[in-house]
Design a protein around this motif. Structure first.
Motif, mmCIF file in Angstrom:
data_model
loop_
_atom_site.group_PDB
_atom_site.id
_atom_site.type_symbol
_atom_site.label_atom_id
_atom_site.label_comp_id
_atom_site.label_asym_id
_atom_site.label_seq_id
_atom_site.Cartn_x
_atom_site.Cartn_y
_atom_site.Cartn_z
ATOM 1 N N THR A 41 0.827 -1.202 0.000
ATOM 2 C CA THR A 41 0.000 0.000 0.000
ATOM 3 C C THR A 41 0.866 1.259 0.000
ATOM 4 O O THR A 41 0.643 2.172 -0.788
ATOM 5 C CB THR A 41 -0.947 -0.002 1.219
ATOM 6 N N LEU A 42 1.875 1.286 0.858
ATOM 7 C CA LEU A 42 2.743 2.462 0.939
ATOM 8 C C LEU A 42 3.540 2.677 -0.339
ATOM 9 O O LEU A 42 3.845 3.816 -0.698
ATOM 10 C CB LEU A 42 3.672 2.358 2.144
ATOM 11 N N ALA A 43 3.878 1.607 -1.051
ATOM 12 C CA ALA A 43 4.620 1.747 -2.311
ATOM 13 C C ALA A 43 3.834 2.556 -3.335
ATOM 14 O O ALA A 43 4.423 3.226 -4.186
ATOM 15 C CB ALA A 43 4.965 0.371 -2.868
ATOM 16 N N CYS A 44 2.522 2.543 -3.247
ATOM 17 C CA CYS A 44 1.694 3.321 -4.177
ATOM 18 C C CYS A 44 1.890 4.825 -3.975
ATOM 19 O O CYS A 44 1.632 5.609 -4.886
ATOM 20 C CB CYS A 44 0.218 2.955 -4.010
ATOM 21 N N PHE A 45 2.362 5.237 -2.799
ATOM 22 C CA PHE A 45 2.573 6.652 -2.518
ATOM 23 C C PHE A 45 3.813 7.213 -3.217
ATOM 24 O O PHE A 45 3.992 8.419 -3.272
ATOM 25 C CB PHE A 45 2.727 6.895 -1.006
ATOM 26 N N GLN A 46 4.690 6.355 -3.724
ATOM 27 C CA GLN A 46 5.937 6.844 -4.304
ATOM 28 C C GLN A 46 5.729 7.553 -5.638
ATOM 29 O O GLN A 46 6.617 8.247 -6.116
ATOM 30 C CB GLN A 46 6.947 5.711 -4.445
ATOM 31 N N HIS A 47 4.577 7.420 -6.238
ATOM 32 C CA HIS A 47 4.286 8.047 -7.518
ATOM 33 C C HIS A 47 3.445 9.302 -7.300
ATOM 34 O O HIS A 47 2.515 9.279 -6.489
ATOM 35 C CB HIS A 47 3.527 7.072 -8.423
ATOM 36 N N GLU A 48 3.771 10.365 -8.036
ATOM 37 C CA GLU A 48 2.966 11.588 -7.890
ATOM 38 C C GLU A 48 1.528 11.342 -8.292
ATOM 39 O O GLU A 48 0.607 11.843 -7.670
ATOM 40 C CB GLU A 48 3.566 12.721 -8.715
ATOM 41 N N THR A 49 1.353 10.586 -9.360
ATOM 42 C CA THR A 49 0.007 10.208 -9.794
ATOM 43 C C THR A 49 0.011 8.732 -10.158
ATOM 44 O O THR A 49 1.059 8.158 -10.462
ATOM 45 C CB THR A 49 -0.471 11.025 -11.022
ATOM 46 N N VAL A 50 -1.158 8.123 -10.082
ATOM 47 C CA VAL A 50 -1.342 6.726 -10.466
ATOM 48 C C VAL A 50 -2.549 6.630 -11.381
ATOM 49 O O VAL A 50 -3.426 7.489 -11.357
ATOM 50 C CB VAL A 50 -1.551 5.815 -9.223
ATOM 51 N N ARG A 51 -2.576 5.584 -12.181
ATOM 52 C CA ARG A 51 -3.764 5.307 -12.997
ATOM 53 C C ARG A 51 -4.550 4.242 -12.253
ATOM 54 O O ARG A 51 -3.968 3.280 -11.764
ATOM 55 C CB ARG A 51 -3.379 4.829 -14.392
ATOM 56 N N VAL A 52 -5.844 4.448 -12.165
ATOM 57 C CA VAL A 52 -6.669 3.563 -11.341
ATOM 58 C C VAL A 52 -7.885 3.094 -12.115
ATOM 59 O O VAL A 52 -8.509 3.858 -12.844
ATOM 60 C CB VAL A 52 -7.136 4.302 -10.066
ATOM 61 N N THR A 53 -8.212 1.827 -11.941
ATOM 62 C CA THR A 53 -9.470 1.278 -12.430
ATOM 63 C C THR A 53 -10.214 0.762 -11.208
ATOM 64 O O THR A 53 -9.673 -0.030 -10.432
ATOM 65 C CB THR A 53 -9.230 0.112 -13.413
ATOM 66 N N LEU A 54 -11.432 1.234 -11.026
ATOM 67 C CA LEU A 54 -12.253 0.781 -9.895
ATOM 68 C C LEU A 54 -13.216 -0.299 -10.354
ATOM 69 O O LEU A 54 -13.831 -0.189 -11.407
ATOM 70 C CB LEU A 54 -13.050 1.951 -9.311
ATOM 71 N N SER A 55 -13.322 -1.328 -9.546
ATOM 72 C CA SER A 55 -14.281 -2.403 -9.780
ATOM 73 C C SER A 55 -15.116 -2.539 -8.515
ATOM 74 O O SER A 55 -14.754 -3.277 -7.595
ATOM 75 C CB SER A 55 -13.552 -3.714 -10.081
#
Length: 186
Positions: A155-169
């Motif tokens: 979960t914390l590794a996702c914070f290393q990027h300024e932005t992320v691409r997300v798909t919600l299901s």
């Protein structure tokens, strides 16, 4: 009696929920939140912290596929709270983490992988942690502790990027594959 995954989810949930609730209940953050997209499909690039706030404030239940750089992580949410994470980078895999931490030997790791593979061939889904416990290489408590750390690392590794691409299901059915919903208490 509850399974190791159920116990791990409960333990992870209480710690992560308390921390997230503290951050997300700040009045300066919550009023500026737009609702998340509620249908499956790609979202525009978003800030990961903003995404968490949005999902929490909307009590999102389902899965978020989070792509940052070359890494894909699947985060599962129940009523806005993250409860499980999978994929991520190879070094975040349970066996690799245990091996690098010196908690298991290369021989134990190889035996557990072989055992899990054999069970998969026999159509029995067996997790690496279950094999390590069955081999008496680690206790259930040690596996649960490492699973908590693994969840946080992914979960914390996702914070290393300024932005992320997300798909919600969205949907409760996304959670059925990881744990019985009755075990999630949020």
């Amino acid at each position: 009696t509850s399974s190791p995954l159920e116990e791990g989810t409960a333990a992870m949930s209480s710690a992560s929920h308390a921390a997230l609730a503290t951050v997300f209940q700040q009045p300066s953050v919550a009023p500026h939140i737009e609702p998340p997209k509620t249908t499956p499909g790609p979202m525009a690039e978003v800030s990961f912290p903003r995404l968490l706030v949005r999902l929490w404030s909307q009590h999102f239940t389902g899965m978020a596929s989070v792509e940052g750089g070359t890494t894909m992580t699947y985060l599962y949410f129940f009523k806005g709270h993250p409860v499980f994470a999978e994929l991520g980078t190879p070094d975040q895999a349970l066996g690799q983490r245990l091996l690098h931490a010196g908690k298991i030997s290369l021989e134990q790791y190889s035996q557990a992988i072989q055992r899990a593979t054999e069970r998969r061939i026999d159509q029995e889904e067996t997790k690496l942690g279950e094999c390590l416990v069955a081999m008496a290489a680690l206790t259930c408590e040690e596996i649960l502790e490492e699973l908590k750390h693994q969840f946080l690392a992914k979960t914390l590794a996702c914070f290393q990027h300024e932005t992320v691409r997300v798909t919600l299901s969205p949907g409760r059915d996304r959670l059925e594959s990881i744990t019985p919903l009755e075990s999630l208490s949020v």
